[in-house]
Design an enzyme around this catalytic site. Structure first.
Site, PDB file in Angstrom:
ATOM      1  CE  LYS A   1      -2.373  -0.871   3.781  1.00 31.30           C
ATOM      2  NZ  LYS A   1      -1.827  -2.171   4.255  1.00 31.30           N
ATOM      3  CB  SER A   2       3.796   2.281   2.045  1.00 31.56           C
ATOM      4  OG  SER A   2       3.174   2.162   3.299  1.00 31.56           O
ATOM      5  CB  THR A   3       5.126   0.556  -2.861  1.00 31.40           C
ATOM      6  OG1 THR A   3       5.990  -0.002  -1.863  1.00 31.40           O
ATOM      7  CG2 THR A   3       5.904   0.726  -4.161  1.00 31.40           C
TER       8      THR A   3
ATOM      9  NE  ARG B   1       7.505  -0.616  11.024  1.00 31.53           N
ATOM     10  CZ  ARG B   1       6.427  -1.000  10.351  1.00 31.53           C
ATOM     11  NH1 ARG B   1       6.146  -0.438   9.194  1.00 31.53           N
ATOM     12  NH2 ARG B   1       5.640  -1.946  10.821  1.00 31.53           N
TER      13      ARG B   1
ATOM     14  NE  ARG C   1       7.086  -4.662   5.385  1.00 37.52           N
ATOM     15  CZ  ARG C   1       6.015  -4.316   6.088  1.00 37.52           C
ATOM     16  NH1 ARG C   1       5.916  -4.661   7.350  1.00 37.52           N
ATOM     17  NH2 ARG C   1       5.043  -3.605   5.549  1.00 37.52           N
TER      18      ARG C   1
ATOM     19  NE  ARG D   1       4.004  -6.887  10.907  1.00 36.69           N
ATOM     20  CZ  ARG D   1       3.438  -5.718  11.182  1.00 36.69           C
ATOM     21  NH1 ARG D   1       2.271  -5.401  10.624  1.00 36.69           N
ATOM     22  NH2 ARG D   1       4.013  -4.860  11.999  1.00 36.69           N
TER      23      ARG D   1
END
Length: 204
Positions: free
Chosen positions: A21-23, A48, A141, A152
């Protein structure tokens, strides 16, 4: 194609952690810096490396977060992996007042809460092509333990099962190929009248 009225409605983006989603959002904001505003959520988790307060999240203490809940400051709030996340009403209003489309990145718990409000957004779910692919992304990651990854994945399965329920999401984007997924996501974000993907079987 000119944007349809959907462009004026907030866009609620959801999907499992690690799905990309962030990408997708970073590419969209880079290509259209003036059209969209991201609803920066409040969270009680620690930043982070590289994250800045007010940019990725508003980082607050548990006490402050609970005080904001008492003030009815959030459209939605949820607990995820031991931390609280919430979307403030004020943040969404400020973006809309600029004439931009507000995009909200929300967990499944939050989607359920927003459906009980009068926000009237468009709901878009970002799906992995398979749970195996999602597992490999999370491992790649290098920031997660195996226990964290499994937690997750368990959460992801629940999110996908919820996404399969009728009328939960308006559109689905399967992130099997980043360029293809981005092209479809971009059209959805711009309010163009496009069909989304179908949720893949995720029995692995």
């Amino acid at each position: 194609m000119s944007p349809l009225p959907d462009f004026l409605r907030p866009l609620v983006l959801s999907g499992p952690s690690g799905v990309g989603k962030s990408t997708l959002l970073q590419r969209l904001f880079k290509d259209y810096p003036d059209k969209f505003g991201f609803s920066v959520s409040h969270t009680t988790r620690a930043p982070r490396p590289g994250e800045q307060d007010g940019k990725q999240y508003h980082f607050v203490t548990h006490e402050k977060f609970l005080a904001l809940i008492q003030e009815s400051a959030f459209i939605e709030s949820a607990e995820f992996s031991g931390n609280f996340y919430g979307t403030s009403i004020q943040t969404v209003k400020e973006i809309q007042e600029k004439g931009q489309r507000c995009i909200l990145d929300i967990e499944a718990q939050g989607v359920r809460q927003i459906k009980a409000t009068d926000l009237n957004p468009v709901y878009c779910f970002i799906s992995p092509p398979s749970l195996t692919a999602l597992r490999e992304r999370l491992r790649g990651r290098g920031t997660e333990t195996e226990t964290s990854i499994q937690k997750r994945l368990d959460t992801a399965l629940k999110e996908i099962q919820y996404a399969k329920e009728p009328r939960v999401h308006d559109l689905v984007v399967v992130n099997d190929d980043l360029d293809r997924a981005y092209h479809l996501f971009k059209q959805i974000a711009l309010g163009e009248n496009v069909g989304g993907d179908k949720l893949p079987p995720l029995d692995d």
